[in-house]
Write an enzyme that holds these catalytic residues in place. Structure first.
Site, PDB file in Angstrom:
ATOM      1  N   ARG A 227      75.603  -7.971  -3.814  1.00 10.48           N
ATOM      2  CA  ARG A 227      74.414  -7.713  -4.613  1.00 10.48           C
ATOM      3  C   ARG A 227      74.798  -7.666  -6.088  1.00 10.48           C
ATOM      4  O   ARG A 227      75.909  -7.248  -6.434  1.00 10.48           O
ATOM      5  CB  ARG A 227      73.788  -6.356  -4.227  1.00 10.48           C
ATOM      6  CG  ARG A 227      73.070  -6.368  -2.902  1.00 10.48           C
ATOM      7  CD  ARG A 227      71.765  -7.166  -2.976  1.00 10.48           C
ATOM      8  NE  ARG A 227      71.002  -7.103  -1.749  1.00 10.48           N
ATOM      9  CZ  ARG A 227      71.016  -8.053  -0.804  1.00 10.48           C
ATOM     10  NH1 ARG A 227      71.764  -9.126  -0.951  1.00 10.48           N
ATOM     11  NH2 ARG A 227      70.259  -7.945   0.265  1.00 10.48           N
ATOM     12  N   HIS A 275      71.090 -16.884  -5.506  1.00  8.27           N
ATOM     13  CA  HIS A 275      70.960 -16.043  -4.306  1.00  8.27           C
ATOM     14  C   HIS A 275      70.534 -16.879  -3.092  1.00  8.27           C
ATOM     15  O   HIS A 275      69.519 -16.602  -2.447  1.00  8.27           O
ATOM     16  CB  HIS A 275      69.945 -14.904  -4.560  1.00  8.27           C
ATOM     17  CG  HIS A 275      70.083 -13.765  -3.599  1.00  8.27           C
ATOM     18  ND1 HIS A 275      69.891 -12.447  -3.958  1.00  8.27           N
ATOM     19  CD2 HIS A 275      70.409 -13.730  -2.278  1.00  8.27           C
ATOM     20  CE1 HIS A 275      70.072 -11.665  -2.897  1.00  8.27           C
ATOM     21  NE2 HIS A 275      70.387 -12.432  -1.856  1.00  8.27           N
TER      22      HIS A 275
END
Ligand code: NDP
Ligand code: OXD
Length: 312
Positions: A227, A275
């Site tokens: 993350r 992502h």
């Protein structure tokens, strides 16, 4: 599972339609609905979401399980979720395969100096670099969960010298396993390519900082697929500029997307992807969720149940 049971899906509606097909085929008794078509909120017993709706307990008083449509659950406010409602993260073959592909691609790219060759090509430079054998390249994965283990299982097959770091001790064939903060330095000291596959928790936030970069061998590579909040951008930029980190491949940033002009966008030693390392595949994910609903009915443990105390 009967007609007055609604399974509410709140994520990408296009993929939701693929989930709906699996439910129609395999569990026709469940009323599968795609947000915002919630029907009678009292009938919503199961919710699958990337981001939970506000006031979840108030809106869906009969909710029995919240499923994350992703492997990570850091996007949920665990305090807002009633204690009796289990949160289940996504462990499904599609998401695992996607991550294995992305990390293997990235490790091989760093191992075979592909970023350097891209830069050389831009300068019309024909300059072979020394090739190191895979067994001489030490790859280390932070996080030995469903994804970290799968990635290491594949990297081993290339002959890389593999290690992993987690909270609790593990034994994985062909992987040197380290556990706990007291072993972090030893793990980093033997890692030429570091892969981050940790969940985001209070403990792991900001873990990719100068303290970690400085403990790696000079010129180490970084593959970050956890993350964005794991990474201290300023520390990475300083480590890249000092040569302490040779190259970085980042799939996650904070925020996403990065603001225009952020130095990571154009850094010559950074590859950025938006992502996409791995995505939940609707067909397999819906089947895994249905399997979990059957487990629930049989009183068996749910696969991917989040331990709220640990935060993952
Ligand atoms: P798991 O929950 O299965 O595994 C997490 C691992 O991290 C475990 O090995 C755990 O240790 C370890 N860990 C957690 N906290 C610590 C800590 N404080 N110190 C050391 N080790 C720790 O997660 P997954 O493998 O399924 O997924 C990992 C993450 O990957 C997700 O949370 C998400 O953030 C990210 N992800 C990114 C995607 C992308 O496209 N970029 C896609 C999917 C996931 P232990 O084994 O001891 O419990
Ligand atoms: C996930 C992700 O957690 O896509 O599944 O990041």
């Amino acid at each position: 599972m009967h007609q007055d049971t609604t399974f509410l899906y709140k994520a990408d509606p296009v993929r939701g339609r693929d989930w709906a097909k699996v439910f129609a085929r395999e569990a026709p008794g469940i009323d599968f609905r795609i947000w915002p078509d919630i029907g009678d909120p009292d009938k919503v017993r199961y919710l699958a979401a990337w981001e939970a709706p506000d006031r979840i307990a108030e809106r869906f008083p009969n909710l029995q399980v919240l499923f994350s449509t992703g492997a990570g659950i850091d996007q949920f406010d665990l305090d807002a979720l009633p204690a009796h409602v289990p949160l289940v993260r996504m462990i499904e073959p599609g998401i695992v395969d996607g991550m294995v592909e992305y990390v293997v691609f990235s490790v091989l790219a760093l191992h075979r100096d592909m970023p350097a060759y891209r830069r050389q090509q831009a300068q019309e430079a024909w300059r072979p670099l020394q090739v190191r054998a895979a067994h001489e390249r030490r790859v280390g994965v932070l996080g030995l969960g469903s994804l970290g283990q799968a990635v290491l299982g594949r990297l081993r097959l290339f002959g890389f010298d593999c290690a992993g770091w987690a909270r609790s001790p593990r034994s994985l064939e062909g992987v040197q396993c380290y556990a706990g903060p007291q072993t972090l330095d030893a793990f980093l000291a033997r890692t030429d390519i570091l892969v981050c596959l940790l969940p985001l928790t209070d403990e792991t936030s900001g873990v990719l900082s100068a303290r970690v970069f400085d403990a790696l061998p000079y010129g180490a590579g970084l593959v970050h697929v956890g993350r964005g909040q794991h990474l201290n951008d300023a520390d990475l930029l300083a480590a890249l500029d000092a040569g302490q980190i040779g190259e970085a491949i980042l799939d996650v940033t904070h925020p996403e997307p990065l603001p225009a002009g952020h130095p990571l966008w154009r850094h010559p030693r950074v590859w950025l992807t938006p992502h996409i390392a791995s995505m939940t595949q609707p067909g397999t994910a819906a089947r895994v969720v249905l399997d979990n609903l059957r487990r629930l009915q049989r009183g068996e443990p749910l696969i991917g149940l989040v331990d709220r105390a640990k935060g993952y």
